[in-house]
Design an enzyme around this catalytic site. Structure first.
Site, PDB file in Angstrom:
ATOM      1  CG  ASP A 324      -1.887   0.987   1.181  1.00 51.69           C
ATOM      2  OD1 ASP A 324      -2.270   1.377   0.182  1.00 51.69           O
ATOM      3  OD2 ASP A 324      -2.542   1.377   2.310  1.00 51.69           O
ATOM      4  CD  GLU A 327      -0.063   5.380  -4.092  1.00 51.02           C
ATOM      5  OE1 GLU A 327       0.208   5.944  -2.923  1.00 51.02           O
ATOM      6  OE2 GLU A 327      -0.661   4.493  -4.195  1.00 51.02           O
ATOM      7  CG  ASP A 436      -7.955   4.857   0.605  1.00 54.37           C
ATOM      8  OD1 ASP A 436      -8.171   3.623   0.450  1.00 54.37           O
ATOM      9  OD2 ASP A 436      -7.015   5.546   0.899  1.00 54.37           O
TER      10      ASP A 436
END
Ligand code: GLC
Length: 728
Positions: A324, A327, A436
């Site tokens: 997770d 980025e 999300d």
């Protein structure tokens, strides 16, 4: 003049400047034979001599449509919209959002002679799909050194197929990963995890996977386990495994910058973390653990080191991994926070800057600033490069580190690996979810577009947080979302820490029963879902398909509210609150409307193509069988509560044809990796109509014969249903 290579028939790849190997292509572009060449006149490329930026521009006809672009927000037809491919932790997915977690620059231009364009640049790529000028698609590449693939073909399906031949066969997870996943940020301790397993069992909800979100770690230190919360993770995972439930754990790339934390100390001593522009000082940004440093995944030695860390968790019985925040997400840097604090402090001294203060309060703008990424360096192919030049590859290379390590540990086994950030090429070794989202009906509808667009772009194993991540789901929203997710390759209920509990059993009995029906339906049709997913991936075709791909009369219908799930099932999920009716458009021909329930699918009535209205009470899940199909299902879905238990011997099949139809039953162990469809252990079931009625044949090919019991329900377009049985 750029260089040109044709690695696959009807695919031309042009190379501008000196691009790196991003891993987007299935074979290394350095191995291709390049010759000088220019793109065709309809695809104009302008390069700026001063800064190396470039623009690809294509004239659009009035009726042209643009599909693809992987993970994005907005309608399935991207025309009229703008996008910015710069991976970012964007947590409110409104139509204003330009950048998402991934960068998938595959454009499918739908027109008389369709064409595909893929821009391979790991830097920011902006797309103006006929927004500024309605007749122009403009793709701007922000850094020098990139490639452009032009993919021709006679149909959209052929173009996608060639795109996938070029970029590689999509990832196939083990069979258990097709089961139902239950997650929450977080099941904070062992008791909470055990309670999820108990509740699933007590409430008769089939469950294959529970996810451990960040609270299992010790102070969010990556690769650690908080022993006060999980005193014996080995025992917990072993106990759950006994019951057919596996654990997947989350990992974040940010390493807590804390002397004495062994991973930090070791990585620092080895020079494995990204530095600032001076090449010396470590770049620090805050994520969950506070101040953190970021491994330089562009280096093979760093990937190898990082990949090896997962083995500790594997040895504790963790079956799969969830990368997770890659980025990477950065909440703030010490400098930006200091500056922010200073400003607030000075604003608090007088009322002079009230406007600035109030805008800072409502939008602090501290998180995920572009400027953070501009500050750090990577070592790319031996050279220092600023993050912005290669930004979109960071999360993919973290995930490559994991995938390589898992493949090294178990070379012939498939793994379960989920990543938030992604770049083209990562679709060969990991799954993604859509990030999300919110518990909004709009996001339920968006989920359909995203499944179609991601599948078109190679990310076949994908799905959204069922029920929505942020905010409180209503019972009906969860029911409708679970009904959609029954057909989604990745099916996980996940929600954030301050939302109401969202497990199927967290609401009332009616909600529980309806969610159970949808999840059991998924398990009932698992032989179809799993078999057709594998077949689609190995034949380089999307599994979830927009109607426009397979049906000539649907070419102009880029509506994102219905889809084909594999070749046989048309799914028309209910996407509106309190809906009692739903409009469905069926392509030309006859379709068998199915009743969908916990027991699987059975025939209801034959409907002809065109517009139809259905009654859709809260329990109904509209599904239609295409003419000429045979859908295999588990005979007893209540027994199929865990996919670890092996291949069933009893099947139910639902068929619709006037002549013959066939399907495949996969007979593999659920984990072994096979490179081709030919190698995959399977048998083919064929049902034919002859003068004396229906006949059934089962062909095991090269696979070992085994006793199978088949109960078959066959329909034809004269609306008669027959039941037959067969044994091998
Ligand atoms: C990120 C992820 C989300 C996760 C949360 C806490 O927001 O996208 O899925 O639950 O972090 O780890």
């Amino acid at each position: 003049m750029p260089n040109l290579a044709t690695p696959i028939p009807l695919v031309s790849v042009f190379s501008f400047g000196s691009p790196i190997d991003t891993g987007a292509f299935a074979s290394s572009p350095f191995a291709w034979s390049w010759t000088p060449g220019t793109p065709p006149a309809w695809c104009r490329v302008t390069e700026s001599a001063s800064d190396g930026t470039a623009e690809v521009s294509v004239a659009l006809g009035k009726a042209d449509k643009i599909a693809g672009l992987g993970l994005h927000v907005g309608p399935l037809n991207c025309r009229g919209n703008t996008f910015c491919l710069f991976s970012t932790d964007n947590s409110v997915h409104t139509p204003a959002v330009r950048s998402m977690y991934g960068a998938h620059s595959f454009h499918l231009i739908l027109r008389e002679k369709p064409v595909g364009l893929f821009v391979d640049s790991p830097s920011e790529v902006t797309i103006d799909a006929g927004c500024t000028r309605r007749d122009t698609l403009s793709i701007r590449v922000s850094e020098p050194g990139w490639r452009l693939a032009i993919i021709e073909g006679s149909s959209p399906t052929e173009i996608i197929h060639r795109y996938l031949l070029l970029t590689g066969t999509p990832y196939i997870p083990p069979r258990w990963a097709f089961g139902f996943h239950q997650s929450r940020w977080s099941y904070e301790n062992e008791a909470a995890v055990r309670e999820v397993a108990e509740s699933a069992l007590a409430n008769d909800i089939p469950l294959d996977v529970i996810h451990l979100d960040i609270h299992y770690m010790d102070g969010y230190r990556v690769f650690t386990v908080d022993e006060s919360r999980f005193p014996n993770l080995e025992k917990l995972s072993a106990d759950l495994f006994e019951r057919g439930i596996r654990l997947v754990s989350i990992l974040d790339p940010g390493v807590k910058a804390e002397k004495g934390f062994p991973l930090y100390d070791e990585g620092k001593a080895k020079g494995f973390f990204c530095t600032k522009a001076d090449g010396k000082e470590l770049f620090e940004g805050a994520v969950w653990p506070g101040r953190s440093v970021f491994p330089d995944f562009f280096r093979a030695d760093v990937r190898h080191w990082w990949g090896a860390q997962y083995r500790k968790l594997q040895s504790m019985g963790i079956s799969g991994f969830w990368n997770d925040m890659n980025e990477p997400a950065i909440f703030y840097t010490p400098e930006s926070l200091g500056e922010f604090a200073q400003k607030i402090d000075s604003y608090s001294q007088s009322d002079e800057h009230l406007d600035e203060l109030s805008s800072m309060i409502s939008r602090p703008g501290l998180g995920n600033r572009r400027s953070y990424c501009e500050q750090f360096l990577h070592e790319v192919e031996g050279e220092p490069r600023p993050n912005k030049a290669v930004h979109n590859l960071y999360g993919t290379l973290m995930t490559k580190a994991t995938a390589d390590s898992l493949a090294e540990t178990a070379p012939n086994k498939r793994h379960f690996l989920l990543s938030r950030s992604s770049y083209t090429g990562m679709h060969r070794y990991a799954a993604i979810w859509t990030g999300d989202n919110h518990s909004w009906w709009e996001h339920l509808a968006l989920n359909v577009q995203q499944l179609i667009s991601l599948n078109m772009s190679g990310f076949l194993f994908c799905g959204a947080d069922t029920g929505g991540f942020w905010g409180d789901s209503s019972p009906d929203l969860l029911v409708r979302w679970t009904q959609l997710s029954a057909f989604s390759p990745f099916c996980r209920n996940h929600s954030c820490l301050d939302s109401r509990r969202q497990e199927p059993w967290a609401f009332d009995q009616e909600t529980l029963g309806l969610c159970r029906d949808a999840i059991k339906l998924r398990y009932a049709i698992m032989p179809y879902l799993y078999g057709e997913f594998v077949r689609a991936a190995l034949s380089c075709q999307p599994f979830i398909r927009g109607l426009f791909l397979d049906h000539d009369d649907a070419r102009d219908r880029l509506t994102g509210d219905q889809f084909m799930c594999g070749p046989s099932l048309l799914v028309a999920p209910v996407l509106e609150p309190a809906a009692t009716q739903r409009h469905v458009w069926l392509p030309r021909g006859a379709w068998l409307e199915a009743s969908a329930s916990a027991a699987g699918l059975s025939g209801k009535r034959v409907v002809s193509g065109g517009d139809t209205r259905l009654e859709v009470g809260i329990g109904s899940m509209p599904v239609f069988l295409r003419n000429g199909s045979l859908v295999p299902m588990a005979a007893d879905s209540s027994a199929a509560s865990s996919l670890s238990k092996g291949v069933p011997n009893r099947y139910k099949l639902l068929g619709f044809t006037d002549t013959e139809a066939s399907c495949w039953l996969l007979l593999d162990d659920g984990e072994t990796a096979y490179k081709t469809w030919e190698e995959w252990p399977k048998c083919e079931v064929k049902v034919c109509r002859g003068n004396n009625g229906w006949s059934v044949a089962v062909d095991f090919g090269a696979a070992k014969r085994r006793p199978l019991e088949l109960e078959i329900e066959m329909w034809d377009s004269s609306v008669s249903a027959s039941r037959l049985t067969a044994r091998t």
